[in-house]
Design a protein around this motif. Structure first.
Motif, PDB file in Angstrom:
ATOM      1  N   TYR A  92      -8.660  19.016   4.684  1.00 47.97           N
ATOM      2  CA  TYR A  92      -8.695  18.102   5.829  1.00 47.97           C
ATOM      3  C   TYR A  92      -7.282  17.863   6.353  1.00 47.97           C
ATOM      4  N   PRO A  93      -7.157  17.576   7.667  1.00 48.83           N
ATOM      5  CA  PRO A  93      -5.863  17.142   8.195  1.00 48.83           C
ATOM      6  C   PRO A  93      -5.699  15.632   7.975  1.00 48.83           C
ATOM      7  N   PHE A  94      -4.502  15.217   7.593  1.00 49.02           N
ATOM      8  CA  PHE A  94      -4.183  13.809   7.387  1.00 49.02           C
ATOM      9  C   PHE A  94      -2.965  13.456   8.226  1.00 49.02           C
ATOM     10  N   ASP A  95      -2.945  12.224   8.741  1.00 44.44           N
ATOM     11  CA  ASP A  95      -1.781  11.757   9.487  1.00 44.44           C
ATOM     12  C   ASP A  95      -0.607  11.598   8.534  1.00 44.44           C
ATOM     13  N   LEU A  96       0.540  12.138   8.928  1.00 48.23           N
ATOM     14  CA  LEU A  96       1.759  11.983   8.139  1.00 48.23           C
ATOM     15  C   LEU A  96       2.408  10.653   8.513  1.00 48.23           C
ATOM     16  N   VAL A  97       2.584   9.789   7.536  1.00 47.54           N
ATOM     17  CA  VAL A  97       3.198   8.479   7.761  1.00 47.54           C
ATOM     18  C   VAL A  97       4.709   8.604   7.619  1.00 47.54           C
ATOM     19  N   THR A  98       5.151   9.157   6.498  1.00 46.99           N
ATOM     20  CA  THR A  98       6.578   9.342   6.228  1.00 46.99           C
ATOM     21  C   THR A  98       6.725  10.279   5.039  1.00 46.99           C
ATOM     22  N   TYR A  99       7.946  10.475   4.642  1.00 45.23           N
ATOM     23  CA  TYR A  99       8.232  11.226   3.416  1.00 45.23           C
ATOM     24  C   TYR A  99       9.367  10.501   2.706  1.00 45.23           C
ATOM     25  N   PHE A 100       9.475  10.732   1.401  1.00 49.97           N
ATOM     26  CA  PHE A 100      10.510  10.062   0.626  1.00 49.97           C
ATOM     27  C   PHE A 100      10.786  10.872  -0.628  1.00 49.97           C
ATOM     28  N   ASN A 101      11.896  10.558  -1.255  1.00 51.32           N
ATOM     29  CA  ASN A 101      12.286  11.230  -2.489  1.00 51.32           C
ATOM     30  C   ASN A 101      12.181  10.269  -3.665  1.00 51.32           C
ATOM     31  N   LYS A 102      11.735  10.818  -4.791  1.00 54.40           N
ATOM     32  CA  LYS A 102      11.770  10.128  -6.080  1.00 54.40           C
ATOM     33  C   LYS A 102      12.550  11.054  -6.992  1.00 54.40           C
ATOM     34  N   GLY A 103      13.782  10.698  -7.248  1.00 56.71           N
ATOM     35  CA  GLY A 103      14.626  11.596  -8.021  1.00 56.71           C
ATOM     36  C   GLY A 103      14.853  12.882  -7.230  1.00 56.71           C
ATOM     37  N   ILE A 104      14.533  14.019  -7.836  1.00 55.60           N
ATOM     38  CA  ILE A 104      14.721  15.293  -7.140  1.00 55.60           C
ATOM     39  C   ILE A 104      13.447  15.761  -6.440  1.00 55.60           C
ATOM     40  N   ASP A 105      12.350  14.993  -6.573  1.00 51.23           N
ATOM     41  CA  ASP A 105      11.073  15.380  -5.979  1.00 51.23           C
ATOM     42  C   ASP A 105      10.871  14.716  -4.621  1.00 51.23           C
ATOM     43  N   THR A 106      10.238  15.457  -3.705  1.00 52.85           N
ATOM     44  CA  THR A 106       9.900  14.947  -2.389  1.00 52.85           C
ATOM     45  C   THR A 106       8.399  14.683  -2.327  1.00 52.85           C
ATOM     46  N   PHE A 107       8.048  13.556  -1.708  1.00 55.30           N
ATOM     47  CA  PHE A 107       6.644  13.193  -1.543  1.00 55.30           C
ATOM     48  C   PHE A 107       6.365  12.924  -0.077  1.00 55.30           C
ATOM     49  N   LEU A 108       5.167  13.284   0.350  1.00 56.72           N
ATOM     50  CA  LEU A 108       4.671  12.919   1.664  1.00 56.72           C
ATOM     51  C   LEU A 108       3.800  11.689   1.495  1.00 56.72           C
ATOM     52  N   LEU A 109       3.803  10.818   2.474  1.00 59.69           N
ATOM     53  CA  LEU A 109       2.889   9.693   2.497  1.00 59.69           C
ATOM     54  C   LEU A 109       1.955   9.939   3.677  1.00 59.69           C
ATOM     55  N   VAL A 110       0.671  10.158   3.360  1.00 57.92           N
ATOM     56  CA  VAL A 110      -0.316  10.440   4.397  1.00 57.92           C
ATOM     57  C   VAL A 110      -1.343   9.315   4.435  1.00 57.92           C
ATOM     58  N   ARG A 111      -2.047   9.210   5.560  1.00 59.76           N
ATOM     59  CA  ARG A 111      -3.043   8.154   5.735  1.00 59.76           C
ATOM     60  C   ARG A 111      -4.431   8.780   5.819  1.00 59.76           C
ATOM     61  N   GLU A 112      -5.363   8.206   5.024  1.00 61.50           N
ATOM     62  CA  GLU A 112      -6.744   8.681   5.049  1.00 61.50           C
ATOM     63  C   GLU A 112      -7.575   7.847   6.017  1.00 61.50           C
ATOM     64  N   ILE A 113      -8.847   8.169   6.151  1.00 62.29           N
ATOM     65  CA  ILE A 113      -9.697   7.600   7.195  1.00 62.29           C
ATOM     66  C   ILE A 113      -9.865   6.089   7.113  1.00 62.29           C
ATOM     67  N   PHE A 114      -9.780   5.501   5.907  1.00 59.52           N
ATOM     68  CA  PHE A 114      -9.908   4.048   5.755  1.00 59.52           C
ATOM     69  C   PHE A 114      -8.586   3.323   5.958  1.00 59.52           C
ATOM     70  N   GLY A 115      -7.509   4.059   6.278  1.00 59.79           N
ATOM     71  CA  GLY A 115      -6.207   3.448   6.511  1.00 59.79           C
ATOM     72  C   GLY A 115      -5.342   3.317   5.273  1.00 59.79           C
ATOM     73  N   ASN A 116      -5.802   3.834   4.144  1.00 60.67           N
ATOM     74  CA  ASN A 116      -5.013   3.778   2.907  1.00 60.67           C
ATOM     75  C   ASN A 116      -3.984   4.899   2.897  1.00 60.67           C
ATOM     76  N   ASN A 117      -2.806   4.592   2.390  1.00 61.28           N
ATOM     77  CA  ASN A 117      -1.756   5.597   2.260  1.00 61.28           C
ATOM     78  C   ASN A 117      -1.841   6.281   0.903  1.00 61.28           C
ATOM     79  N   ILE A 118      -1.587   7.587   0.901  1.00 62.33           N
ATOM     80  CA  ILE A 118      -1.677   8.389  -0.312  1.00 62.33           C
ATOM     81  C   ILE A 118      -0.409   9.214  -0.447  1.00 62.33           C
ATOM     82  N   GLU A 119       0.168   9.197  -1.656  1.00 65.85           N
ATOM     83  CA  GLU A 119       1.342  10.021  -1.935  1.00 65.85           C
ATOM     84  C   GLU A 119       0.887  11.439  -2.274  1.00 65.85           C
TER      85      GLU A 119
END
Length: 157
Positions: A92-119
Motif C-alpha cells: 500500500y502507499p502511505f503518506d510520508l510524514v517525516t524521517y529521522f535518525n536513531k543512531g546510525i539508522d534512518t527511519f521513515l514516519l508514515v501515516r496510516e488510514i486511521f491517522g496513526n504514525n508508524i515508524e
C-alpha cells in the motif's frame, strides 16, 4: 498450539487459523480498560482490548473474523481481528510524514488510514529521495494489536 474448548466434540482453535467471533458486549474491567467480549464458534467467551481497535467500527452483535494469534500455556487465546483496510502481505502507499535518525539508522514516519504514525526502518543502501517523496510504498508484514508492522517495499524486494 491448539485449544479444544471445555467440552469434547467442539471445533479445535489453532494458532494462525481464522474463525468467526460474535461481539457479545463491551465491558469495563477492574483495570479501568474497556474490552470486547467475543463469543467463539464453541460458545466460549474471550476478552479483546477495545482500545487497540477503535477505528474498526465494531458494534455489539457484529460477527467479525479473527486470527488466533496466540494460545498461551494457560489456554488463554489472543485474537487479532481482520483489519478493515489492510491485509498482511499486501502493498500500500502511505503518506510520508517525516524521517529521522536513531543512531546510525534512518527511519521513515508514515501515516496510516486511521491517522496513526508508524515508524518504518530504511535500509542504508536504499536510494529513495526522502526529501522529495510524498508517498512511500510499504508492505504490511504483520498486524499486531491493531497496529501495522511495515517494511519499505523497495527494501523488501
Amino acid at each position: 498450539m491448539q485449544y479444544p474448548g471445555y467440552q469434547t466434540g467442539n471445533v479445535i482453535l489453532s494458532e494462525g487459523d481464522w474463525f468467526p467471533f460474535r461481539i457479545h458486549k463491551l465491558v469495563q474491567l477492574q483495570d479501568e480498560s474497556w474490552y470486547y467480549v467475543l463469543q467463539d464458534i464453541n460458545g466460549l467467551k474471550h476478552f479483546m482490548p477495545a482500545q487497540n481497535y477503535t477505528g474498526y467500527g465494531f458494534n455489539q452483535g457484529d460477527e467479525i473474523l479473527c486470527k488466533i494469534d496466540k494460545i498461551n500455556c494457560t489456554g488463554r487465546i489472543f485474537l487479532e481481528p481482520k483489519h478493515p483496510f489492510y491485509k498482511e502481505g499486501e502493498i500500500y502507499p502511505f503518506d510520508l510524514v517525516t524521517y529521522f535518525n536513531k543512531g546510525i539508522d534512518t527511519f521513515l514516519l508514515v501515516r496510516e488510514i486511521f491517522g496513526n504514525n508508524i515508524e518504518v526502518p530504511l535500509c542504508r543502501n536504499n536510494n529513495i529521495d526522502i526529501k522529495a517523496e510524498k508517498k512511500i510504498t510499504c508492505i504490511v508484514k504483520s498486524i499486531k494489536k491493531g497496529k501495522l508492522i511495515l517494511e519499505n517495499y523497495k527494501d523488501y524486494r
